[in-house]
Design an enzyme around this catalytic site. Sequence first.
Site, mmCIF file in Angstrom:
data_model
loop_
_atom_site.group_PDB
_atom_site.id
_atom_site.type_symbol
_atom_site.label_atom_id
_atom_site.label_comp_id
_atom_site.label_asym_id
_atom_site.label_seq_id
_atom_site.Cartn_x
_atom_site.Cartn_y
_atom_site.Cartn_z
ATOM 1 N N ARG A 7 -54.650 -47.794 31.218
ATOM 2 C CA ARG A 7 -55.785 -48.392 30.644
ATOM 3 C C ARG A 7 -56.923 -47.866 30.997
ATOM 4 N NH1 ARG A 7 -54.533 -54.802 30.393
ATOM 5 N NH2 ARG A 7 -56.840 -54.710 30.919
ATOM 6 N N ARG A 29 -60.954 -68.096 28.402
ATOM 7 C CA ARG A 29 -61.698 -67.482 29.484
ATOM 8 C C ARG A 29 -62.774 -68.132 29.903
ATOM 9 N NH1 ARG A 29 -58.559 -62.400 29.414
ATOM 10 N NH2 ARG A 29 -59.085 -60.945 30.789
#
Length: 207
Positions: free
Chosen positions: A152, A90
Amino acid sequence: MTGSIVLFGPPGAGKGTQASIIVDLTGKPQISTGDMLRSSVSKGTELGLEAKTYMESGKLVPDQVIIGLIEQRLEQSDASGGVLFDGFPRTIPQAEALEKITNVSAVISIEVPDDDIVSRIVGRRMDPETGEIFHVSFKPAPTEIQGRLIQRKDDTEETVRNRLAAYHEQTKPLGDWYGERGLLIPVDGSGTIEEVGKSVEAAVKSL
Ligand code: AP5
């Protein structure tokens, strides 16, 4: 095909949703740094405690933590023929570290405009028993399992904005980095789950 595949894209682009198509076509195991980190958080390990604050605020976990996690995972025997990375690398330092330990053959980039990301993420639900990902509108779960679905902690509108900011600042430049190396395969991620799945399948078959 030897080498690893990277599934790249903004948060909520559909990487987890489409990963199984690539796993089925290539036989490569999926390695999701997000899933690995969430498992460490729920077990309360030292690494999990360190990662938790970053994840809940939508910031990236420090590179050294992630690189250590991946180095350990790639030592397992199922990784010897290459893997499917989901949500990793990332940052450019993560990609540079990866270059030293494994060969990346292709980077499939699921491209989705920011405007679509927030509704995808805020409506996401997961079945804790099977790990299957649903969406309240775009992929509703069967009625009989709806009671057990979970959301989440980082799937709030506020956290999504931070995750998108981290993506634009730290992750998007990595797409250009892979593009310069001739590895980037862009896929339009703005259609339905089925439409995007067909494009992902075509991208894998072109390798
Ligand atoms: P991670 O778990 O990797 O989260 P993410 O990249 O933000 O990606 P998501 O899992 O949110 O999205 P996805 O692309 O898999 O989308 P999905 O298929 O679920 O990371 C979480 C955190 O961990 C990070 O914020 C960071 O703190 C840390 N972290 C992880 N890796 C790291 C790293 N390498 N370095 C540093 N920190 C790291 O789809 C989303 C929803 O949309 C679902 O409900 C789905 O049903 C729906 N959907 C999917 N496709 C479509 C479609 N085509 N149309 C309509 N709805 C769709």
